[in-house]
Design a protein around this motif. Structure first.
Motif, mmCIF file in Angstrom:
data_model
loop_
_atom_site.group_PDB
_atom_site.id
_atom_site.type_symbol
_atom_site.label_atom_id
_atom_site.label_comp_id
_atom_site.label_asym_id
_atom_site.label_seq_id
_atom_site.Cartn_x
_atom_site.Cartn_y
_atom_site.Cartn_z
ATOM 1 N N GLU A 141 23.906 107.721 -1.845
ATOM 2 C CA GLU A 141 22.982 106.887 -2.602
ATOM 3 C C GLU A 141 21.873 106.429 -1.673
ATOM 4 O O GLU A 141 21.984 106.548 -0.444
ATOM 5 C CB GLU A 141 23.707 105.657 -3.165
ATOM 6 N N PRO A 192 21.358 101.054 1.202
ATOM 7 C CA PRO A 192 21.409 99.699 0.651
ATOM 8 C C PRO A 192 20.572 98.741 1.475
ATOM 9 O O PRO A 192 20.190 99.027 2.611
ATOM 10 C CB PRO A 192 22.902 99.348 0.765
ATOM 11 N N ARG A 207 27.340 98.855 -1.934
ATOM 12 C CA ARG A 207 26.778 99.782 -2.914
ATOM 13 C C ARG A 207 27.329 99.427 -4.288
ATOM 14 O O ARG A 207 28.527 99.502 -4.511
ATOM 15 C CB ARG A 207 27.125 101.238 -2.571
#
Length: 243
Positions: free
Chosen positions: A123, A126, A212
């Motif tokens: 992803e 963060p 996350r």
């Protein structure tokens, strides 16, 4: 999907657990076994993620099986006797289900296994977490574990996990198991360096690697953020980012 194996010498117990597995969408039943020795045969030829293992069985008990064979699968003990809980958790069992097992309790254990084994999806990076103030070497607590009292430096504690009447403290290579409540530790540990993020978890901000969505990552550990704790936790993180 988590592949699970059910081991119990009672046919009724196996049928009940099998029906529970069918109701959980992320569980896949590899098979059922009436003894630990049969389970060993299955484990040698099948990939198994979660082992639901009865303790009281003839020939080889569940505890003896885990101690001697050290299966790679996550172990969730099932038994009619609560007095085996301490021994089970000393073997790093993921959970401990006392018969008769309600579906809600079974589902809770299955979700714990899913959280532990959930793959980390790539992803976007963060938001950085500002480091917490590290406790000094003089900041410590004493906990009773394994029939002795042990000193723990606060800076070494990564997180705590509540397991019914016991607490697992992760502060080294091997978790420390102590008879206490998570609320008692929440009152003892300095705030805001230690934060309650779930009804079963307290974490040290200094040891968080990343956050996350509603998951906290600490090395190999993945800790869920409970819905009722999320607002206060993310507000604290925002405050740390501003300083």
């Amino acid at each position: 999907m988590l592949r699970c194996l059910l081991v119990d010498d009672e046919p009724l117990a196996l049928r009940l657990l099998s029906s529970y597995v069918e109701r959980v969408p992320f569980l896949e039943l590899v098979g059922t076994c009436r003894s630990a020795l049969d389970a060993l045969t299955v484990l040698q030829r099948e990939a198994v993620d979660v082992l639901f293992l009865d303790i009281q069985m003839p020939d080889l008990t569940g505890v003896e099986f885990v101690r001697s064979m050290q299966p790679q699968a996550l172990v969730i003990f099932t038994t009619a006797y609560e007095n085996y809980a301490l021994e089970g958790f000393n073997l790093n069992a993921l959970d401990y289900l006392v018969k008769p097992i309600a579906f809600e309790r079974f589902l809770q254990a299955a979700q714990k296994a899913q959280d532990r084994l959930a793959p980390r999806q790539p992803e976007p990076a963060p938001a950085p977490v500002a480091p917490a103030v590290h406790p000094t070497a003089d900041d410590y607590i004493f906990v009773k574990a394994d029939y002795h009292t042990q000193r723990l430096n606060l800076r070494d504690i990564r997180y705590l996990e509540g397991l019914k009447d016991y607490i697992k403290i992760y502060a080294g290579a091997k978790p420390i198991l102590t008879l206490n409540s998570l609320k008692a530790f929440e009152d003892r540990l300095p705030s805001p360096d230690f934060v309650r993020v779930h009804r079963s978890y307290i974490v040290s901000l200094a040891h968080i690697d990343s956050i996350r969505k509603n998951r906290i990552y600490m090395g190999e550990a993945i800790i869920p953020i409970g819905e009722s704790y999320a607002d206060a936790f993310f507000k604290l993180i925002e405050e740390r980012n501003m300083h």
